[in-house]
Structures are given as structure tokens and as C-alpha cells.
Design a protein around this motif. Structure first.
Motif, PDB file in Angstrom:
ATOM      1  N   PRO A   1      14.733  -1.983 -18.679  1.00  0.00           N
ATOM      2  CA  PRO A   1      14.652  -2.150 -17.217  1.00  0.00           C
ATOM      3  C   PRO A   1      14.320  -0.815 -16.574  1.00  0.00           C
ATOM      4  N   ARG A   2      13.821  -0.866 -15.345  1.00  0.00           N
ATOM      5  CA  ARG A   2      13.582   0.348 -14.572  1.00  0.00           C
ATOM      6  C   ARG A   2      14.832   1.197 -14.536  1.00  0.00           C
ATOM      7  N   TYR A   3      14.682   2.531 -14.564  1.00  0.00           N
ATOM      8  CA  TYR A   3      15.845   3.410 -14.458  1.00  0.00           C
ATOM      9  C   TYR A   3      16.449   3.288 -13.056  1.00  0.00           C
TER      10      TYR A   3
ATOM     11  N   LYS B   1      12.990  -0.324  -7.303  1.00  0.00           N
ATOM     12  CA  LYS B   1      12.448  -1.670  -7.519  1.00  0.00           C
ATOM     13  C   LYS B   1      10.981  -1.596  -7.916  1.00  0.00           C
ATOM     14  N   SER B   2      10.468  -2.667  -8.501  1.00  0.00           N
ATOM     15  CA  SER B   2       9.054  -2.725  -8.862  1.00  0.00           C
ATOM     16  C   SER B   2       8.204  -2.530  -7.618  1.00  0.00           C
ATOM     17  N   LYS B   3       7.114  -1.751  -7.768  1.00  0.00           N
ATOM     18  CA  LYS B   3       6.266  -1.465  -6.620  1.00  0.00           C
ATOM     19  C   LYS B   3       5.144  -2.481  -6.476  1.00  0.00           C
ATOM     20  N   PHE B   4       5.172  -3.497  -7.337  1.00  0.00           N
ATOM     21  CA  PHE B   4       4.123  -4.504  -7.261  1.00  0.00           C
ATOM     22  C   PHE B   4       4.610  -5.721  -6.488  1.00  0.00           C
TER      23      PHE B   4
ATOM     24  N   ARG C   1       1.460  -9.949  -3.755  1.00  0.00           N
ATOM     25  CA  ARG C   1       0.096  -9.817  -3.255  1.00  0.00           C
ATOM     26  C   ARG C   1      -0.696  -8.814  -4.110  1.00  0.00           C
ATOM     27  N   LYS C   2      -0.049  -7.676  -4.412  1.00  0.00           N
ATOM     28  CA  LYS C   2      -0.706  -6.668  -5.251  1.00  0.00           C
ATOM     29  C   LYS C   2      -0.978  -7.211  -6.655  1.00  0.00           C
ATOM     30  N   MET C   3      -0.013  -7.998  -7.182  1.00  0.00           N
ATOM     31  CA  MET C   3      -0.178  -8.571  -8.522  1.00  0.00           C
ATOM     32  C   MET C   3      -1.386  -9.498  -8.552  1.00  0.00           C
TER      33      MET C   3
ATOM     34  N   GLY D   1       6.301   6.148 -14.396  1.00  0.00           N
ATOM     35  CA  GLY D   1       7.343   7.131 -14.135  1.00  0.00           C
ATOM     36  C   GLY D   1       8.718   6.533 -13.936  1.00  0.00           C
ATOM     37  N   ASP D   2       8.882   5.238 -14.243  1.00  0.00           N
ATOM     38  CA  ASP D   2      10.177   4.609 -13.996  1.00  0.00           C
ATOM     39  C   ASP D   2      10.969   4.402 -15.282  1.00  0.00           C
ATOM     40  N   LEU D   3      10.492   5.044 -16.371  1.00  0.00           N
ATOM     41  CA  LEU D   3      11.139   4.994 -17.684  1.00  0.00           C
ATOM     42  C   LEU D   3      11.035   3.633 -18.357  1.00  0.00           C
ATOM     43  N   GLN D   4      10.149   2.769 -17.835  1.00  0.00           N
ATOM     44  CA  GLN D   4       9.914   1.507 -18.540  1.00  0.00           C
ATOM     45  C   GLN D   4       8.990   1.723 -19.732  1.00  0.00           C
ATOM     46  N   HIS D   5       8.300   2.850 -19.715  1.00  0.00           N
ATOM     47  CA  HIS D   5       7.525   3.258 -20.878  1.00  0.00           C
ATOM     48  C   HIS D   5       8.311   4.403 -21.514  1.00  0.00           C
TER      49      HIS D   5
ATOM     50  N   GLY E   1      -3.053   2.663  -5.118  1.00  0.00           N
ATOM     51  CA  GLY E   1      -2.733   1.685  -6.159  1.00  0.00           C
ATOM     52  C   GLY E   1      -2.645   2.331  -7.531  1.00  0.00           C
ATOM     53  N   HIS E   2      -1.840   1.696  -8.361  1.00  0.00           N
ATOM     54  CA  HIS E   2      -1.525   2.174  -9.703  1.00  0.00           C
ATOM     55  C   HIS E   2      -2.762   2.577 -10.521  1.00  0.00           C
ATOM     56  N   GLN E   3      -3.778   1.703 -10.545  1.00  0.00           N
ATOM     57  CA  GLN E   3      -4.934   1.939 -11.411  1.00  0.00           C
ATOM     58  C   GLN E   3      -5.738   3.170 -10.975  1.00  0.00           C
TER      59      GLN E   3
ATOM     60  N   VAL F   1       1.173  10.644 -15.106  1.00  0.00           N
ATOM     61  CA  VAL F   1       2.187   9.735 -14.586  1.00  0.00           C
ATOM     62  C   VAL F   1       1.949   9.386 -13.124  1.00  0.00           C
ATOM     63  N   PRO F   2       1.567   8.146 -12.806  1.00  0.00           N
ATOM     64  CA  PRO F   2       1.439   7.768 -11.405  1.00  0.00           C
ATOM     65  C   PRO F   2       2.822   7.461 -10.845  1.00  0.00           C
ATOM     66  N   VAL F   3       3.121   7.983  -9.682  1.00  0.00           N
ATOM     67  CA  VAL F   3       4.423   7.682  -9.078  1.00  0.00           C
ATOM     68  C   VAL F   3       4.271   7.297  -7.609  1.00  0.00           C
ATOM     69  N   TYR F   4       4.971   6.267  -7.228  1.00  0.00           N
ATOM     70  CA  TYR F   4       4.924   5.784  -5.851  1.00  0.00           C
ATOM     71  C   TYR F   4       6.355   5.456  -5.443  1.00  0.00           C
ATOM     72  N   ASN F   5       6.905   6.253  -4.537  1.00  0.00           N
ATOM     73  CA  ASN F   5       8.297   6.101  -4.116  1.00  0.00           C
ATOM     74  C   ASN F   5       9.265   6.060  -5.293  1.00  0.00           C
ATOM     75  N   GLU F   6       9.213   7.083  -6.102  1.00  0.00           N
ATOM     76  CA  GLU F   6      10.071   7.123  -7.297  1.00  0.00           C
ATOM     77  C   GLU F   6      11.057   8.293  -7.227  1.00  0.00           C
ATOM     78  N   GLU F   7      11.594   8.599  -6.036  1.00  0.00           N
ATOM     79  CA  GLU F   7      12.449   9.781  -5.898  1.00  0.00           C
ATOM     80  C   GLU F   7      13.653   9.767  -6.837  1.00  0.00           C
TER      81      GLU F   7
ATOM     82  N   ASP G   1       1.057  11.579  -7.186  1.00  0.00           N
ATOM     83  CA  ASP G   1       1.826  10.907  -6.159  1.00  0.00           C
ATOM     84  C   ASP G   1       0.903  10.000  -5.359  1.00  0.00           C
ATOM     85  N   ASP G   2       1.172   8.698  -5.442  1.00  0.00           N
ATOM     86  CA  ASP G   2       0.265   7.712  -4.860  1.00  0.00           C
ATOM     87  C   ASP G   2       0.679   7.379  -3.422  1.00  0.00           C
ATOM     88  N   GLY G   3       0.729   8.398  -2.581  1.00  0.00           N
ATOM     89  CA  GLY G   3       1.070   8.180  -1.173  1.00  0.00           C
ATOM     90  C   GLY G   3       2.514   7.763  -0.935  1.00  0.00           C
TER      91      GLY G   3
HETATM   92  N1  UDP Z   1       2.707   2.820  -8.857  1.00  0.00           N
HETATM   93  C1  UDP Z   1       1.739   3.572  -8.192  1.00  0.00           C
HETATM   94  N2  UDP Z   1       1.103   3.002  -7.107  1.00  0.00           N
HETATM   95  C2  UDP Z   1       1.375   1.734  -6.682  1.00  0.00           C
HETATM   96  C3  UDP Z   1       2.336   0.970  -7.400  1.00  0.00           C
HETATM   97  C4  UDP Z   1       2.974   1.543  -8.491  1.00  0.00           C
HETATM   98  O1  UDP Z   1       1.460   4.708  -8.548  1.00  0.00           O
HETATM   99  O2  UDP Z   1       0.767   1.302  -5.692  1.00  0.00           O
HETATM  100  C5  UDP Z   1       3.409   3.432 -10.027  1.00  0.00           C
HETATM  101  C6  UDP Z   1       4.922   3.316 -10.023  1.00  0.00           C
HETATM  102  O3  UDP Z   1       5.520   4.396  -9.342  1.00  0.00           O
HETATM  103  C7  UDP Z   1       5.260   3.316 -11.512  1.00  0.00           C
HETATM  104  C8  UDP Z   1       4.061   2.623 -12.119  1.00  0.00           C
HETATM  105  O4  UDP Z   1       2.996   2.733 -11.179  1.00  0.00           O
HETATM  106  O5  UDP Z   1       5.366   4.633 -12.036  1.00  0.00           O
HETATM  107  C9  UDP Z   1       4.320   1.160 -12.442  1.00  0.00           C
HETATM  108  O6  UDP Z   1       4.777   0.485 -11.281  1.00  0.00           O
HETATM  109  P1  UDP Z   1       6.004  -0.533 -11.304  1.00  0.00           P
HETATM  110  O7  UDP Z   1       7.089  -0.016 -12.185  1.00  0.00           O
HETATM  111  O8  UDP Z   1       6.356  -0.822  -9.907  1.00  0.00           O
HETATM  112  O9  UDP Z   1       5.314  -1.810 -11.973  1.00  0.00           O
HETATM  113  P2  UDP Z   1       6.000  -2.884 -12.968  1.00  0.00           P
HETATM  114  O10 UDP Z   1       6.640  -2.080 -14.072  1.00  0.00           O
HETATM  115  O11 UDP Z   1       6.981  -3.610 -12.153  1.00  0.00           O
HETATM  116  O12 UDP Z   1       4.850  -3.709 -13.443  1.00  0.00           O
END
Ligand code: UDP
Ligand code: MG
Length: 318
Positions: A206-208, A211-214, A217-219, A102-106, A80-82, A16-22, A49-51
Motif C-alpha cells: 500500500p501507499r506509505y 491518497k492515490s493521485k489518480f 477521470r484521470k484514469m 514516490g509513494d513507496l508502492q514501487h 500528469g504522471h506520464q 521519480v515523479p511526485v505530486y503532493n507527496e509531502e 515535482d508535477d505542480g
Molecule cells: N503523480 C504525478 N502526477 C500526477 C499524478 C501522480 O506525478 O498527476 C505521481 C505520484 O506522486 C506518484 C506516482 O505518480 O509518485 C503514481 O501516482 P499514484 O500513486 O497516485 O498512482 P497509483 O499508484 O494509485 O496508480
């Protein structure tokens, strides 16, 4: 042989990648535990934890102390996520590995369904997002068209709505770990890698929280990575357009010479301006395309590590 299997259960890794998901990690953890109760497998949950700049690392550290199934890799900065997913996969020890947000969208409730497909013998269980409840019209439209374009111009098959919520077998993971490119589009890599695949559809809630971390510019960066990593079509297109405009200019030269010979040579200002601005514009566009590829070549030849880890929390199995 059989007795060994009895002692040691198969291991499932959840990455699970997480970025500011407290506000999400605890809820996510609870939901995963609920879902996992129904599966007869040993498991590990690997948070990457992605920083994060919020309390996410702190909460992860607490989880690793509470539950020995939880591990956390704290990256030195945001990669970054990837790349965060990649880090988690590199460290996964499981016989099967699930990657999910990690935002429960999956939805964690789907974990048993993925595992069931794996037990049936599939090596890649890919989920397909049917719709995202909270995605706005712009995101939905751009996503739809993006997949159309990328499939039209690249050699690999990328399923529209394909997400990074999937289960892969250990064999697939071993192959994936040999692919070390920086600019990665894991969806495309998984399409490329082969193995026995199946799909499961889901609707992303929806996210639990948060906000979306994308950012846009990142998209855009991610979208361009997908295209440049899997297609040289834009480069070839630039050659074709160049040839076409070359041909047109030959025709124009003939026309100009003809006018000169019959003596009706017009001032020609308009034609000149059109040609100059058109060709100039085209050149800039194609220089830009070439620049995108060269930039990526530059990133790859530096051969830097894909990510680096500040701290590793929790236990390893064995
Ligand atoms: N995430 C990450 N690094 C980043 C951006 C996002 O690890 O630079 C994580 C984020 O915490 C989440 C997942 O990747 O668990 C998907 O991100 P997000 O929900 O913001 O994307 P969306 O669902 O809006 O496409
Ligand atoms: Mg999300």
C-alpha cells in the motif's frame, strides 16, 4: 581504456515523479539510499515535482541542499504522471535509468535486482505488478479487463500488470527521447521500442502515506490514451458496424417494398422507431470515437512542448 573506467563509475539515474507527496518524499529518499548502498555505481536521484500544491517542492529543495546526488525539476503546473516521468528521463544523465513512483508502492529494495539484470546485459528491465494490496476490487477488475482489451485490439504487446517501474539502458533512453507524442502511454511505447527485455515480478505494498493521485477521470483519460495511441481498431470497427447496419437497412427496404406491393403495408411505427433510434445511437457512438482521435490529433499538431520547468534545483554531474 580500462583505467578510465576505474576512475569513473557508471551512473545510475533514479527518476521519480511526485505530486503532493509531502509525507512520502523523505521516507522514499531514505529507502532509496539504503537500497543503493549495496550497488557499486554512482547515482543521481531526479525528483520531478508535477505542480504540487503542498510542501513537496520545499522538501525537495531541502534534499538537494543536503545531498548533492539529489536533483529536482519543478514543473510549472500539473502535467500528469506520464509527462512528469518523461521530463525526468529527458534530464537523466545515467548509463542506466530507473523510473519509479514516490509513494513507496514501487519498493526501493528492488533497485539492486533491476541493476543486476542490467549488468547481465538486459536493456529494459520491466517490473510486473502481481497484485496491489490496497487496490479495491473495481480497480483490479477494470485493470485486468483493460489489458485484455488493449492487447486484443492493438498491435503492441502490453504486459498485464506492467507498471512504470522499470530500468532502461542509456541506448533505450536515447531512442525513447525521439518519441515526442503528447498523449503517451509509456508502457506501450516501451513495448514498441524493442531491445533486450526481461521481467521481474513484485507485489505492490500500500501507499506509505497520502491518497492515490489518480481520479477516475484521470484514469479514464489515461486508459483512452493507451487505446487511441496504439490502435485504430475502434475506427475500423465503426466502418464494419456501419456496413452491417447498411446491409440490414437494405433488407428492411426490400421487406417494406414487398409489404407495399402485396398490399399489407402496416402502419410501421414500431419498425421506424427502432431503426431510427438504433441507427441514431450508433452514429453518436462512432462520432464520439472519431472525436477522440481528432481531439488527439489536434493536441499533437499544436506542437507544444510536452512540459515546462519552473525551477531546476541541485547539481549536474560534470
Ligand atoms: N503523480 C504525478 N502526477 C500526477 C499524478 C501522480 O506525478 O498527476 C505521481 C505520484 O506522486 C506518484 C506516482 O505518480 O509518485 C503514481 O501516482 P499514484 O500513486 O497516485 O498512482 P497509483 O499508484 O494509485 O496508480
Ligand atoms: Mg501509488
Amino acid at each position: 581504456m580500462n583505467s578510465i573506467k576505474l576512475v569513473k563509475k557508471m551512473l545510475l539515474s533514479i527518476v521519480v515523479p511526485v505530486y503532493n507527496e509531502e509525507d512520502n518524499v523523505e521516507k522514499f529518499y531514505e529507502e532509496v539510499i539504503k537500497a543503493i548502498q549495496t550497488i557499486d555505481m554512482d547515482y543521481e536521484i531526479i525528483f520531478v515535482d508535477d505542480g504540487s500544491k503542498d510542501a513537496t517542492p520545499l522538501m525537495l529543495s531541502r534534499l538537494t541542499q543536503l545531498d548533492e546526488h539529489v536533483r529536482a525539476l519543478i514543473l510549472a503546473r500539473n502535467f500528469g504522471h506520464q509527462l512528469a516521468i518523461t521530463c525526468g528521463m529527458d534530464h537523466a544523465q545515467g548509463d542506466a535509468v530507473i523510473t519509479m513512483d514516490g509513494d513507496l508502492q514501487h519498493p526501493p529494495m528492488m533497485i539492486p535486482d533491476l541493476v543486476k539484470k542490467w549488468q547481465e546485459g538486459y536493456e529494459v528491465v520491466q517490473t510486473i505488478r502481481l497484485a496491489t494490496d490496497d487496490a479495491n476490487l473495481l480497480k483490479r477488475m477494470t485493470s485486468k479487463w483493460y489489458y485484455k482489451i488493449i492487447n486484443a485490439i492493438s498491435q503492441v504487446d502490453i504486459v498485464p500488470g506492467g507498471s512504470d517501474f522499470r530500468l532502461i539502458d542509456r541506448k533505450v533512453l536515447e531512442t525513447f527521447m525521439l518519441f515526442r507524442e503528447h498523449d503517451r502511454f509509456i508502457r506501450g511505447m516501451m513495448g514498441d521500442i524493442g531491445y533486450k527485455r526481461t521481467m521481474i515480478q513484485f507485489v505492490a505494498p500500500p501507499r506509505y502515506a497520502g491518497k492515490s493521485k489518480f481520479s477516475p477521470r484521470k484514469m479514464l483519460r489515461f486508459a483512452l490514451d493507451g487505446i487511441t495511441a496504439y490502435s485504430t481498431m475502434p475506427l475500423r470497427a465503426s466502418l464494419y458496424v456501419g456496413l452491417l447496419s447498411g446491409l440490414l437497412s437494405v433488407l428492411l427496404i426490400i421487406h417494406v417494398l414487398y409489404c407495399k406491393l402485396v398490399g399489407t403495408a402496416a402502419p410501421g411505427w414500431a419498425t421506424t422507431m427502432i431503426v431510427v433510434s438504433l441507427v441514431g445511437g450508433l452514429q453518436l457512438i462512432f462520432l464520439g470515437i472519431i472525436g477522440e482521435y481528432i481531439g488527439r490529433i489536434f493536441e499533437e499538431v499544436k506542437r507544444r512542448p510536452l512540459y515546462w520547468i519552473r525551477a531546476e534545483l541541485g547539481h549536474h554531474r560534470k
